[in-house]
Design a protein around this motif. Structure first.
Motif, short mmCIF file in Angstrom:
data_model
loop_
_atom_site.label_atom_id
_atom_site.label_comp_id
_atom_site.label_asym_id
_atom_site.label_seq_id
_atom_site.Cartn_x
_atom_site.Cartn_y
_atom_site.Cartn_z
N SER A 71 0.83 -1.21 0.00
CA SER A 71 0.00 0.00 0.00
C SER A 71 0.86 1.25 0.00
N TYR A 72 1.93 1.24 0.80
CA TYR A 72 2.77 2.43 0.87
C TYR A 72 3.66 2.59 -0.37
N LEU A 73 3.96 1.52 -1.04
CA LEU A 73 4.66 1.67 -2.32
C LEU A 73 3.78 2.39 -3.33
N PHE A 74 2.50 2.02 -3.37
CA PHE A 74 1.56 2.71 -4.26
C PHE A 74 1.33 4.15 -3.80
N ILE A 75 1.32 4.36 -2.48
CA ILE A 75 1.14 5.72 -1.96
C ILE A 75 2.32 6.60 -2.35
N ILE A 76 3.53 6.07 -2.23
CA ILE A 76 4.73 6.84 -2.62
C ILE A 76 4.68 7.17 -4.10
N ALA A 77 4.27 6.19 -4.92
CA ALA A 77 4.15 6.44 -6.36
C ALA A 77 3.14 7.54 -6.63
N ALA A 78 2.02 7.55 -5.89
CA ALA A 78 1.00 8.58 -6.07
C ALA A 78 1.52 9.95 -5.63
N ILE A 79 2.29 9.98 -4.54
CA ILE A 79 2.85 11.23 -4.05
C ILE A 79 3.85 11.81 -5.04
N LEU A 80 4.65 10.94 -5.63
CA LEU A 80 5.65 11.41 -6.60
C LEU A 80 5.02 12.03 -7.84
N ARG A 81 3.78 11.68 -8.12
CA ARG A 81 3.08 12.27 -9.27
C ARG A 81 2.55 13.66 -8.96
N ILE A 82 2.55 14.03 -7.69
CA ILE A 82 2.11 15.37 -7.30
C ILE A 82 3.25 16.34 -7.57
N ARG A 83 2.97 17.42 -8.24
CA ARG A 83 4.04 18.31 -8.68
C ARG A 83 4.39 19.38 -7.66
N SER A 84 3.43 19.84 -6.87
CA SER A 84 3.69 20.93 -5.94
C SER A 84 4.31 20.41 -4.64
N THR A 85 5.19 21.23 -4.07
CA THR A 85 5.80 20.89 -2.79
C THR A 85 4.77 20.85 -1.68
N GLN A 86 3.82 21.79 -1.73
CA GLN A 86 2.76 21.82 -0.72
C GLN A 86 1.92 20.54 -0.79
N THR A 97 -0.84 13.35 5.72
CA THR A 97 -2.02 12.49 5.77
C THR A 97 -1.66 11.07 6.21
N CYS A 98 -0.50 10.60 5.78
CA CYS A 98 -0.10 9.22 6.05
C CYS A 98 0.85 9.06 7.23
N SER A 99 1.39 10.16 7.72
CA SER A 99 2.47 10.06 8.70
C SER A 99 2.03 9.39 10.01
N SER A 100 0.81 9.72 10.48
CA SER A 100 0.35 9.15 11.75
C SER A 100 0.29 7.63 11.68
N HIS A 101 -0.32 7.14 10.61
CA HIS A 101 -0.45 5.69 10.45
C HIS A 101 0.91 5.04 10.29
N LEU A 102 1.79 5.68 9.54
CA LEU A 102 3.11 5.11 9.29
C LEU A 102 3.92 5.01 10.59
N VAL A 103 3.84 6.04 11.42
CA VAL A 103 4.54 6.00 12.71
C VAL A 103 3.99 4.89 13.59
N SER A 104 2.65 4.78 13.64
CA SER A 104 2.00 3.75 14.45
C SER A 104 2.40 2.35 13.99
N VAL A 105 2.40 2.13 12.68
CA VAL A 105 2.77 0.83 12.12
C VAL A 105 4.22 0.49 12.44
N THR A 106 5.10 1.47 12.29
CA THR A 106 6.53 1.23 12.52
C THR A 106 6.79 0.83 13.97
N LEU A 107 6.17 1.54 14.91
CA LEU A 107 6.38 1.24 16.33
C LEU A 107 5.82 -0.14 16.68
N TYR A 108 4.61 -0.42 16.21
CA TYR A 108 3.94 -1.66 16.59
C TYR A 108 4.58 -2.88 15.93
N TYR A 109 4.71 -2.82 14.60
CA TYR A 109 5.24 -3.98 13.88
C TYR A 109 6.72 -4.18 14.15
#
Length: 313
Positions: free
Chosen positions: A216-231, A239-251
């Motif tokens: 899922s995060y590989l596809f998310i990264i691919a989607a983010i890279l298609r966004i052109r603006s820095t903002q 949007t994804c940081s909270s879940h990513l931090v939680s997953v990293t700590l738990y898993y």
């Protein structure tokens, strides 16, 4: 010397230390952590259930994650507190079965739920215009129900197979809770069929959700890279940081402890790793999801008294 099979009616949990002063210190620490866990998760559940602006799939999953964390922490911490202040370190065989069953059921359920949350973030990032249709209320409810059902069914498999093992005379568990590695260490004989069950549960409940989250995060990264603006990049990562931090700590802690085969389990591993996913993660998750989420922060501000809001500002 061959160890003989023995009917065990209770187990002795060694806990963290036998030093009375350190036991008192640990009691205060764990009581504080548990209090924060209960208050944090209860508050987050109440905010999500009471605020009509937060019924989206992300908040449905977050609310259920808080329910699991609150329940999960309650399986361990009360017993830890009792062993810290009491000379009686024993836990009955039935109590050990119950603790193993609920700890495994809730841990497995959380693994599935975190995978569902990763899929939700993938849909939100890759198909924002179709998000409402793709993540319908019915689908989200099914994912939550499946998470609980899968966790509890697999826990029945684990518990029933673990306590059919023949335990020998030694009933001392070098841990602060009943877990598979120390129980396996007390068994007179571990059959290959039980090893196969452990591998099946490892793959289905930990490895498979981990692979789904990584995909899922590989596809998310691919989607983010298609966004052109820095903002746009910053908003997407936020949007994804909270879940990513939680997953990293738990898993991270789960995989460290349970990935090796049972033949290489070492009871000398740092118990702090076990403490991390059993006690600390349930405390940290409400902070991670509330502090990193604008909507929840705004909801908290609306529920706080005016003088507290002014002091925070």
């Amino acid at each position: 010397m061959e160890r003989s099979n023995h009917t065990v009616t209770e187990f002795i949990l060694l806990g963290f230390t036998t030093d009375p002063v350190m036991q008192l210190v640990l009691f205060v620490v764990f009581l504080g952590v548990y209090s924060v866990t209960v208050v944090g998760n209860t508050t987050l559940i109440k905010l999500i259930s009471n605020d009509s602006r937060l019924p989206t799939p992300m908040y449905l999953f977050t609310g259920n994650l808080s329910v699991l964390d609150l329940w999960y922490s309650s399986v361990y911490t009360p017993k830890i507190l009792m062993t810290c202040i009491s000379e009686d370190k024993s836990i009955s065989s039935a109590g050990c079965v119950a603790q193993l069953f609920f700890s495994a059921a809730l841990a497995y359920s959380e693994c599935y739920l975190l995978a569902a949350m990763a899929y939700d973030r993938y849909v939100a990032m890759s198909k924002p215009l179709l998000y409402a249709q793709a993540m319908s209320g019915k689908l989200c409810l099914c994912l939550v129900i499946y998470s609980y059902t899968g966790g509890f069914v697999n826990s029945i498999i684990l518990s029933s197979n673990t306590f059919t093992l023949g335990f020998c005379a030694d009933n001392v568990i070098d841990e602060f809770f009943c877990d598979v590695p120390p129980l396996v260490n007390l068994a007179c004989d571990v059959k290959e069929s039980y090893q196969a069950v452990l591998y099946f549960l490892l793959v289905s409940n930990i490895i498979a959700p981990t692979v789904l989250i990584l995909a899922s995060y590989l596809f998310i990264i691919a989607a983010i890279l298609r966004i052109r603006s820095t903002q746009g990049h910053l908003k997407a990562f936020s949007t994804c940081s909270s879940h990513l931090v939680s997953v990293t700590l738990y898993y991270g802690s789960i995989l460290y402890i349970y990935s090796p085969p049972s033949s290489s389990y070492s009871l000398e591993r740092d118990k702090m790793v076990s403490t991390f996913h059993t006690v600390l993660c349930p405390m940290l998750n409400p902070m991670i999801y509330s502090l990193r989420n604008k909507d929840i922060r705004e909801t908290i501000k609306k529920t706080l008294p005016v003088h507290i809001i002014q002091s925070l500002n």
